[in-house]
Every structure is written in C-alpha cells, then in structure tokens.
Design an enzyme around this catalytic site. Structure first.
Site, mmCIF file in Angstrom:
data_model
loop_
_atom_site.group_PDB
_atom_site.id
_atom_site.type_symbol
_atom_site.label_atom_id
_atom_site.label_comp_id
_atom_site.label_asym_id
_atom_site.label_seq_id
_atom_site.Cartn_x
_atom_site.Cartn_y
_atom_site.Cartn_z
ATOM 1 N N ASP A 215 0.839 -1.202 0.000
ATOM 2 C CA ASP A 215 0.000 0.000 0.000
ATOM 3 C C ASP A 215 0.875 1.253 0.000
ATOM 4 O O ASP A 215 1.807 1.359 0.805
ATOM 5 C CB ASP A 215 -0.899 -0.028 1.243
ATOM 6 C CG ASP A 215 -2.004 1.007 1.213
ATOM 7 O OD1 ASP A 215 -2.432 1.392 0.113
ATOM 8 O OD2 ASP A 215 -2.456 1.413 2.303
ATOM 9 N N HIS A 216 0.603 2.170 -0.901
ATOM 10 C CA HIS A 216 1.287 3.474 -0.952
ATOM 11 C C HIS A 216 2.804 3.354 -0.899
ATOM 12 O O HIS A 216 3.472 4.014 -0.102
ATOM 13 C CB HIS A 216 0.795 4.384 0.168
ATOM 14 C CG HIS A 216 -0.572 4.932 -0.074
ATOM 15 N ND1 HIS A 216 -0.830 5.943 -0.964
ATOM 16 C CD2 HIS A 216 -1.768 4.570 0.455
ATOM 17 C CE1 HIS A 216 -2.135 6.202 -0.978
ATOM 18 N NE2 HIS A 216 -2.721 5.366 -0.134
ATOM 19 N N SER B 247 -12.275 4.760 5.971
ATOM 20 C CA SER B 247 -12.590 4.809 7.403
ATOM 21 C C SER B 247 -13.422 6.048 7.703
ATOM 22 O O SER B 247 -13.010 7.169 7.406
ATOM 23 C CB SER B 247 -11.309 4.835 8.245
ATOM 24 O OG SER B 247 -10.653 3.588 8.223
ATOM 25 N N HIS C 15 -7.270 10.063 4.024
ATOM 26 C CA HIS C 15 -6.715 9.088 4.967
ATOM 27 C C HIS C 15 -6.984 9.546 6.395
ATOM 28 O O HIS C 15 -6.978 10.733 6.684
ATOM 29 C CB HIS C 15 -5.207 8.927 4.749
ATOM 30 C CG HIS C 15 -4.867 8.338 3.417
ATOM 31 N ND1 HIS C 15 -4.066 8.976 2.499
ATOM 32 C CD2 HIS C 15 -5.248 7.173 2.837
ATOM 33 C CE1 HIS C 15 -3.943 8.213 1.423
ATOM 34 N NE2 HIS C 15 -4.654 7.123 1.597
#
Length: 284
Positions: free
Chosen positions: A82-83, A211, A180
């Site tokens: 991820d990233h 989220s 994020h």
C-alpha cells in the site's frame, strides 16, 4: 491455497457489483484477525501493508505469516503493498512472493508519474504481479506522509483514461473527496466525478480513505464502479482502545496471549462490519 494477485478477485467484484475489502495489517495478531474473520464469512480479502508496516515487521516476516494464512484458509488472500514509493522496496517484496503492489507516484508531475508507474508495471507483469496506481492526491495522513487539504487534488476523468492507457496498470486509486485517517467533518464524495471516470476507465477502481465513510456512501460508490475499498484507521482505533482498557483494568496482566485477545475481538467486529458493507461475504 497460496498468495494471489488481485486481478481475478477485483474483476469478479467489478462484474458482480461488490467490493473486495483491503485491510491494513501490522503484525501477526492483525493478520490473524482479518484472515480468520474473512474465512468465516467466505470473503476474498486483501491484506495491505504500508512501507511503515514492512519497516516495523520485516518484509520476510510479513510474507511468511501471510503464506501460512493462505495454507490454513480456503479463500483468496492477496498481500498488497500500500502506498509504496521506493522501487527497491517493491522489487524486494515481489522477489519474496508478493503478488499485488501499489506504486504511489501521485506526488510527482503527471508525466513523471506515468514514467515511474510504467517501470513498476513492466517488472511486476513479468512476475505475475498486479499493479495499482493513484491519480490525484488524498488529504490526511498515511504513515509519515501528510497531505494538507489544500494540496489534495481530485482525479480528472480525461487524465485518468490517458493514464490507464499509457501505463497498463491493473487498478486505479482515485481521489473523489475521501481522505486518509478519520474525518473532522462530514466528507463530501463527488459521485458525479466517479461516474465520469467509470465511463472512460474500464479497469477496477479503488477507494482509499474509507474509514469513517457511511455504509450508504460506500455502497453508492460500489454501485458506480468501486471494486476495492481500503480500511485502516477504523481497525487501529478499537484495537488500541481495548488494549488500554484491558491493561488499565488489571495491572498484573503480563501475558500478551491474554491481553491481546480482547483487542483482537474488538478489531474482528469492525472487520466483519466492513466485509458486510462491501458485500463481499459469501462470495467464496
């Protein structure tokens, strides 16, 4: 089974209008929680690790734990970078057996983003590895990377089509109003932008920063073409809060096998909820 790439699972999700949840993991316990819960619910699952996670736990350790999980459970499990920004880190994980990577060069000028992404696609595809890239920038914090809201950029549909065609990526992370971390105010998702991107991009689309987004909004994005939904902060919060409560309630508890269990149960509850939100339960 063995670790898989994300191509088949995301194309199946795209065809059948659900999303595969990608849960950020950090250690043995978080991997156990995610995989066991997904297996109980019959859901494909993506275990996502940021550069910070691999720095903390070790790429070989994480790889070995996920390898063990795939042999225990009969569901598709992908370990996903991820990233990631450093090509050397991506090469190392691919050589260890990781089959899904995200190259995040969204901070670079557009043409440089294309050049960097093409390098990763060339190496990855030779090794049977799928590649996700990002166009546009999400605000908020991911590991040590902090993007102020003024620096966040939405994904341009026309540019997205050009980017996909020139790079040959397998999935595209788009910026449509998510961020994020947890939200300080109610997020405003640009559904019209998502519709426009879906019209010109045929590969699976990815929603980062899920989220704190409502079920209704996440499911609407899925109906409009999102096939992968990333969840991180909402897993960490109940795990940490429950751990604090457990240790505060009993000063004598010193066995991690005991004080970790309540935190794992609290995290599993969220994993279950997010799998239901993505409608991936019962798919395998």
């Amino acid at each position: 089974m063995s670790i898989v790439n994300t191509k088949t699972m995301l194309l199946h999700a795209q065809k059948n209008q659900y999303a595969v949840p990608a849960f950020n993991i950090h250690n043995l316990e978080t991997i156990q929680v995610v995989v066991q819960t997904a297996a109980e619910m019959g859901s494909p699952v993506i275990l996502a690790g940021t550069p910070g996670t691999f720095e903390y736990a070790g790429r070989d350790y994480v790889q070995a734990i996920v390898d063990a999980a795939t042999k225990r459970y009969n569901i598709p499990i992908a370990l996903h970078l991820d990233h990631h920004e450093k090509l050397t880190d991506i090469w190392e994980s691919i050589d260890l057996g990781t089959r899904s990577v995200m190259i995040d060069a969204s901070f670079e000028p557009y043409e440089e983003n294309i050049v960097t992404t093409k390098k990763v696609v060339a190496y990855a595809h030779r090794n049977g590895v799928t590649v996700e890239a990002e166009l546009g920038r999400l605000g908020g914090r991911e590991d040590d990377m902090v993007v102020d809201s003024v620096d966040a950029r939405y994904t341009d549909p026309t540019q997205a089509a050009d980017f996909v065609q020139k790079t040959g990526i397998d999935s595209l992370a788009i910026a449509i109003g998510t961020a994020h971390g947890m939200y300080k105010s109610e997020p405003k998702i640009d559904f019209e932008r998502l519709k426009a991107i879906r019209l010109v991009v045929d590969i699976p689309l990815v929603l980062h920063g899920a989220s704190g987004i409502s079920w209704e909004d996440v499911r609407k994005t899925i109906s409009l073409g999102i096939c992968k939904v990333n969840i991180a902060t909402e897993l960490k919060m109940p795990f940490a809060a429950t751990l604090r409560q457990t240790l505060a309630a009993d000063a004598a508890v010193d066995d991690p096998r005991k004080y970790m269990e309540p935190s794992k149960a609290a995290m599993a509850k969220v994993v279950r909820e997010k799998i239901e939100m993505c409608m991936s339960n019962g798919r395998y």
